[in-house]
Write a protein that holds these residues in place. Structure first.
Motif, short mmCIF file in Angstrom:
data_model
loop_
_atom_site.label_atom_id
_atom_site.label_comp_id
_atom_site.label_asym_id
_atom_site.label_seq_id
_atom_site.Cartn_x
_atom_site.Cartn_y
_atom_site.Cartn_z
N LEU A 210 4.26 -2.07 -0.75
CA LEU A 210 4.43 -1.90 -2.19
C LEU A 210 3.20 -2.38 -2.96
O LEU A 210 2.78 -1.75 -3.94
CB LEU A 210 5.67 -2.68 -2.65
CG LEU A 210 7.02 -2.11 -2.21
CD1 LEU A 210 8.13 -3.11 -2.51
CD2 LEU A 210 7.30 -0.78 -2.90
N ARG A 213 0.52 0.23 -2.60
CA ARG A 213 0.82 1.49 -3.28
C ARG A 213 0.69 1.39 -4.79
O ARG A 213 0.07 2.24 -5.44
CB ARG A 213 2.25 1.94 -2.92
CG ARG A 213 2.63 3.29 -3.52
CD ARG A 213 4.01 3.71 -3.10
NE ARG A 213 4.38 5.01 -3.64
CZ ARG A 213 4.12 6.17 -3.06
NH1 ARG A 213 3.47 6.19 -1.90
NH2 ARG A 213 4.48 7.31 -3.62
N ALA A 223 1.17 7.66 -6.83
CA ALA A 223 1.57 6.26 -6.74
C ALA A 223 2.39 5.81 -7.95
O ALA A 223 2.99 4.76 -7.93
CB ALA A 223 0.34 5.37 -6.59
N PHE A 227 9.43 4.55 -5.66
CA PHE A 227 9.25 4.49 -4.21
C PHE A 227 10.51 3.91 -3.58
O PHE A 227 11.03 2.89 -4.03
CB PHE A 227 8.03 3.62 -3.88
CG PHE A 227 7.61 3.70 -2.44
CD1 PHE A 227 7.25 4.90 -1.86
CD2 PHE A 227 7.58 2.55 -1.67
CE1 PHE A 227 6.84 4.96 -0.53
CE2 PHE A 227 7.18 2.60 -0.35
CZ PHE A 227 6.81 3.81 0.22
N SER A 245 10.13 1.10 -9.07
CA SER A 245 9.17 1.80 -9.92
C SER A 245 7.90 0.96 -10.05
O SER A 245 7.88 -0.23 -9.72
CB SER A 245 9.78 2.04 -11.30
OG SER A 245 9.99 0.79 -11.96
#
Length: 354
Positions: A210, A213, A223, A227, A245
């Motif tokens: 995370l 990203r 990106a 996710f 988010s």
């Protein structure tokens, strides 16, 4: 010629909190996990590096694990000695005849006691010559910054546990600060935020994904989309998916990043006005494994008003390469032979600070 003077390739070590980087002249850079495994019963050395990681994955109860270079400073002198010996052996591909000239990259605000502990450890593993190179200075050399000119340069080296910040001019450090914030703190902040806000426990690898990203803030392109990750429900312990988010990750990492930005501003406040004027033109150079965090350069520029850039294509190796370059031109800077143990006196003379 004594055995201690046996020719050996110059070696440089970046004492990373989670990854140690070793440079051997003519062979390139080797990245090794700076993890040590010792026996819980006897306290003896079991494994280091990749082997220690493999043992850790099996979670044996009779093995203790430690990071001897926590924050770039020696936490346990005996553990540092074991890990340094392991690094030299795998880097030189031989077991006993590694007696190189050695350069260690150390934090800019390391204490004299910690320097003496590192010097003693380097002596015990066979270093013929020893240089202690401050991390910001090595990073500036590795990034190709003009240290031989009067104008000021600023380096921010982001590691896994600590960040070293310094403003330099004419090869000397004018202002420096070491703050205990790194990439690991961002991972822990993301996992803690998801646990508190979503009720889901995330693994360290998921939190690192995370962070990579979404970075320091919302990014353009794919990106910026939510996710999906999987974790464990904090109430019933069952697997549970959760959609995150960019705003979730931004809120999670805001605390550690605020601490980092405040440390940069504090370092700037300790500089003379003329140096700040130079930095307004040349900006801040980011090095270390955390320098590639998406959106970090924009955040530094927004919070400080200074332009920021990432050093080179591989900022994680900038420090060890800069220290290696300094060691290669050792005739141009102060160095001294490391005193070795006098068996007749039964003690080791304490090296002076380099």
């Amino acid at each position: 010629m004594s055995l201690r003077d046996f020719p050996c390739r110059d070696t440089t070590v970046d004492l990373g909190s989670r990854t140690a980087r070793v440079h051997v002249r003519g062979r390139g850079v080797l990245a090794v996990p700076s993890l040590l495994a010792t026996s819980a019963q006897t306290g003896g050395f079991l494994a280091a590096g990749e082997k220690a990681l493999a043992i850790r994955a099996q979670t044996p109860g009779d093995v203790l694990f430690s990071w001897p270079f926590e924050g770039g400073v020696p936490a346990d002198p005996q553990a540092v000695q074991w890990l340094l010996r392991h690094l030299l052996r795998i880097a030189h591909r031989r077991r006993y005849l590694a007696n190189p000239r050695l350069a260690l990259a150390v934090p800019s605000q390391i204490t004299d006691v910690q320097l003496r502990a590192l010097s003693a450890a380097a002596t015990s593993v066979g270093a013929r010559w020893l240089a202690m190179v401050p991390v910001p200075l090595a990073a500036a050399i590795g990034a190709g910054l003009p240290l031989d000119e009067p104008r000021a340069v600023m380096v921010v080296d982001l590691g896994a546990v600590v960040t070293d910040i310094a403003v330099m001019s004419l090869g000397s450090i004018a202002a420096a600060r070491t703050v205990r914030v790194g990439g690991q703190d961002l991972d822990e902040a993301i996992a803690r935020h998801v646990r508190e806000e979503k009720g889901v426990l995330l693994g360290a690898d998921v939190a690192a994904t995370l962070k990579a990203r979404f970075g320091a803030g919302p990014q353009r392109g794919f990106a910026s989309a939510p996710f999906l990750v999987h974790g464990r429900d904090s109430d019933n312990g069952l697997p549970r998916p959760v959609m995150l988010s960019p705003a979730d990750v931004t809120a999670a990492v805001s605390g550690p990043l605020d601490t980092l930005m405040e440390a940069i501003r504090t370092t700037l406040a300790a500089c003379p006005p003329d140096m700040v004027c130079d930095l307004a033109r040349d900006g801040v150079t980011l090095t270390g494994g955390g320098a590639r965090l998406a959106g970090l350069t924009a955040l530094v520029q927004a919070r400080t008003g200074l332009p920021a850039r990432v050093a080179g294509d591989d900022p994680a190796n900038v420090v060890v390469l800069g220290a290696a370059e300094l060691l290669e031109h050792a005739r141009d800077f102060r160095r001294r032979r490391v005193p070795h143990r006098d068996r007749r006196q039964g003690f080791m003379a304490a090296p002076r600070r380099l």
